[in-house]
Design an enzyme around this catalytic site. Structure first.
Site, PDB file in Angstrom:
ATOM      1  N   ARG A  98      64.658  38.525 179.014  1.00 54.89           N
ATOM      2  CA  ARG A  98      66.085  38.331 178.751  1.00 54.89           C
ATOM      3  C   ARG A  98      66.378  37.965 177.297  1.00 54.89           C
ATOM      4  O   ARG A  98      67.530  37.952 176.878  1.00 54.89           O
ATOM      5  CB  ARG A  98      66.685  37.290 179.719  1.00 54.89           C
ATOM      6  CG  ARG A  98      68.204  37.231 179.654  1.00 54.89           C
ATOM      7  CD  ARG A  98      68.810  36.295 180.670  1.00 54.89           C
ATOM      8  NE  ARG A  98      68.037  35.098 180.854  1.00 54.89           N
ATOM      9  CZ  ARG A  98      68.012  34.085 179.996  1.00 54.89           C
ATOM     10  NH1 ARG A  98      68.722  34.110 178.884  1.00 54.89           N
ATOM     11  NH2 ARG A  98      67.263  33.027 180.247  1.00 54.89           N
ATOM     12  N   TYR A 104      86.573  56.121 178.402  1.00 53.73           N
ATOM     13  CA  TYR A 104      85.799  56.134 179.642  1.00 53.73           C
ATOM     14  C   TYR A 104      86.451  55.155 180.631  1.00 53.73           C
ATOM     15  O   TYR A 104      86.832  54.036 180.241  1.00 53.73           O
ATOM     16  CB  TYR A 104      84.357  55.711 179.312  1.00 53.73           C
ATOM     17  CG  TYR A 104      83.503  55.493 180.521  1.00 53.73           C
ATOM     18  CD1 TYR A 104      83.065  56.571 181.277  1.00 53.73           C
ATOM     19  CD2 TYR A 104      83.135  54.219 180.919  1.00 53.73           C
ATOM     20  CE1 TYR A 104      82.285  56.367 182.403  1.00 53.73           C
ATOM     21  CE2 TYR A 104      82.347  54.013 182.036  1.00 53.73           C
ATOM     22  CZ  TYR A 104      81.936  55.092 182.775  1.00 53.73           C
ATOM     23  OH  TYR A 104      81.157  54.890 183.889  1.00 53.73           O
ATOM     24  N   ASP A 106      81.847  54.669 170.957  1.00 55.44           N
ATOM     25  CA  ASP A 106      81.041  55.082 172.109  1.00 55.44           C
ATOM     26  C   ASP A 106      80.582  56.511 171.806  1.00 55.44           C
ATOM     27  O   ASP A 106      81.379  57.447 171.818  1.00 55.44           O
ATOM     28  CB  ASP A 106      81.900  55.015 173.381  1.00 55.44           C
ATOM     29  CG  ASP A 106      81.128  55.369 174.639  1.00 55.44           C
ATOM     30  OD1 ASP A 106      80.129  56.104 174.536  1.00 55.44           O
ATOM     31  OD2 ASP A 106      81.546  54.937 175.732  1.00 55.44           O
ATOM     32  N   LYS A 108      73.089  58.597 180.410  1.00 57.36           N
ATOM     33  CA  LYS A 108      73.488  59.981 180.248  1.00 57.36           C
ATOM     34  C   LYS A 108      72.427  60.756 179.451  1.00 57.36           C
ATOM     35  O   LYS A 108      71.338  60.904 179.931  1.00 57.36           O
ATOM     36  CB  LYS A 108      74.873  60.023 179.599  1.00 57.36           C
ATOM     37  CG  LYS A 108      75.873  59.014 180.209  1.00 57.36           C
ATOM     38  CD  LYS A 108      76.186  59.261 181.670  1.00 57.36           C
ATOM     39  CE  LYS A 108      76.894  58.099 182.358  1.00 57.36           C
ATOM     40  NZ  LYS A 108      78.090  57.619 181.704  1.00 57.36           N
TER      41      LYS A 108
HETATM   42  C1  PLP Z   1      78.833  56.382 181.719  1.00 58.13           C
HETATM   43  C2  PLP Z   1      79.560  56.003 180.504  1.00 58.13           C
HETATM   44  C3  PLP Z   1      79.696  54.653 180.124  1.00 58.13           C
HETATM   45  C4  PLP Z   1      79.180  53.506 180.967  1.00 58.13           C
HETATM   46  O1  PLP Z   1      77.803  53.528 181.075  1.00 58.13           O
HETATM   47  P1  PLP Z   1      76.971  52.970 182.352  1.00 58.13           P
HETATM   48  O2  PLP Z   1      75.573  53.280 181.975  1.00 58.13           O
HETATM   49  O3  PLP Z   1      77.476  53.718 183.554  1.00 58.13           O
HETATM   50  O4  PLP Z   1      77.258  51.526 182.452  1.00 58.13           O
HETATM   51  C5  PLP Z   1      80.361  54.380 178.940  1.00 58.13           C
HETATM   52  N1  PLP Z   1      80.884  55.363 178.180  1.00 58.13           N
HETATM   53  C6  PLP Z   1      80.786  56.666 178.526  1.00 58.13           C
HETATM   54  C7  PLP Z   1      81.400  57.703 177.641  1.00 58.13           C
HETATM   55  C8  PLP Z   1      80.122  57.034 179.687  1.00 58.13           C
HETATM   56  O5  PLP Z   1      80.035  58.330 180.030  1.00 58.13           O
END
Ligand code: PLP
Length: 376
Positions: A45, A99, A171, A196
């Site tokens: 952690r 998102y 992001d 992703k």
């Molecule tokens: C999936 C996603 C998130 C969140 O991520 P998690 O791994 O599901 O917590 C944030 N931003 C975008 C653009 C995403 O596609």
């Protein structure tokens, strides 16, 4: 020596196995480490186990950043950064069209912590600047955006941040570091849902944050308390996936480009959102700031019922999430945006016939054939 991105995908941050001289990073599963005769204390952690540090280093190098942290999900990464830089009385500006999980987080958590925010009228830098107040501490954007693939001018946003002395964050999930490196355009903090493209096989959940050493030191201090660290086994899977990130993205970019061109001329399709199409409103900025246009697109069916279309698909599976090896589609009104009212959906441009498409690694011809037969 300075290496290019495909080489960094394979090698950056690898732990050298001095003992057995294996090629791969060893996996250190320990949650207990000896402390006598050393300066630091190691604990999962604290985000300082060998696998955490090596994967963080790998992703930081891919983003041309000094430092990074890997989290147990994208949302753990986002929430930790927001609570690092925003306190009671502070204000933040967010781009329109984020998102779903991020907008839900703002709407449900900020007010009770005394943090205020404005969703800018659009992703245009001028609209973002217009939303700045004297207590604004952070500007947050997402490009290309979900699910309409709007493109934000990152250099423009970075310039506004610098002018007003406000941190900027992006992001970068949809683009991946192969297609876009926001830090090189002046953005302070880069974030990924590693669930992703970085993970890339629809089998891990992880997140990452990258920035300067100074910024990441602050994020690290907050992350100790929020505790969103990742385990060694999943870290290793992430490292293994990143080795093929560049080759996967090349195929994914070309599959998405071919599908976008196919859909754009199909009589059953009213509109295609993809920054790689010359007629797309984001095309000019995307050409400036992206090396590839990515694997995500969305399109609107002209008359067909979107549920019938999805049920007719034989190869492409209607599923949640994105960025895996398998091509998938999803209907935002049935998934990510199902809680919005009809008026809110209208307002955000999420129509009933909108389909989001995540290109995978299959053959281009097979994907197009499947879409063609389902569009009928
Ligand atoms: C999936 C996603 C998130 C969140 O991520 P998690 O791994 O599901 O917590 C944030 N931003 C975008 C653009 C995403 O596609």
């Amino acid at each position: 020596m300075k290496f290019e991105l495909p080489t960094l995908c394979v090698h950056a941050g690898t732990i050298k196995d001095e003992k057995f001289r294996g090629i791969n990073s060893p996996i250190y599963t320990s949650t207990s480490y000896e402390y006598i005769d050393r300066d630091d204390t190691v604990y999962p952690r604290y985000f300082n186990t060998p696998n955490e540090q090596s994967v963080a280093q790998r992703i930081a190098e891919l983003e041309s950043c000094e430092a990074g942290l890997v989290f147990s999900s994208g949302m753990a990464a986002i929430s930790t950064v927001l609570f690092t830089f925003l306190s009671k009385g502070d204000h933040a500006v967010f781009q329109k069209g984020l998102y779903g999980g991020t907008s839900h987080f703002l709407a449900s958590e900020f007010e009770r912590f005394g943090i205020s925010y404005t969703i800018a009228a659009s992703q245009e830098p001028a609209d973002i600047e217009a939303a700045i107040r004297k207590e604004t501490r952070l500007i947050y954007v997402e490009t290309p955006s979900n699910p309409l693939l709007r493109v934000t001018d990152l250099a423009g946003v970075a310039a506004i941040g610098k002018k007003h002395g406000i941190l900027t964050m992006v992001d970068n999930t949809f683009a991946s570091p192969v297609n876009q490196q926001p830090h090189t355009l002046g953005i302070d903090i880069v974030m990924h849902s590693a669930t992703k493209y970085l993970g890339g096989h629809s089998d891990i959940c992880a997140g990452a944050v990258l920035g300067t050493r100074e910024v990441m030191k602050k994020v690290h201090a907050t992350s100790l308390g929020f505790g969103g660290s990742l385990n060694a086994i999943t870290l290793y899977l992430l490292e293994r996936s990143i080795k093929t990130l560049d080759v996967r993205m090349q195929r994914i970019n070309s599959n998405a480009g071919a599908v976008a061109a196919f859909l754009a001329q199909h009589p059953s399709v009213a509109r295609v959102n993809y920054p790689g199409l010359p007629e797309d409103p984001g095309y000019a900025i995307a050409c400036r700031q992206m090396r590839g246009f990515g694997g995500m697109l969305s399109f609107e069916l002209r008359d067909a019922d979107s549920l019938t279309f999805q049920k007719k698909l034989k190869l492409i599976r209607p599923s949640m999430s994105l960025g895996g090896s398998e091509t998938i589609v999803s209907s935002p009104v049935l998934t990510s945006h199902r809680h919005l009212s009809k008026e809110e959906r209208q307002e955000t441009g999420i129509t009933d016939g909108l389909i989001r498409f995540s290109a995978g690694l299959e053959s281009q011809a097979d994907l197009i054939d499947d879409l063609d037969q389902a569009l009928g």
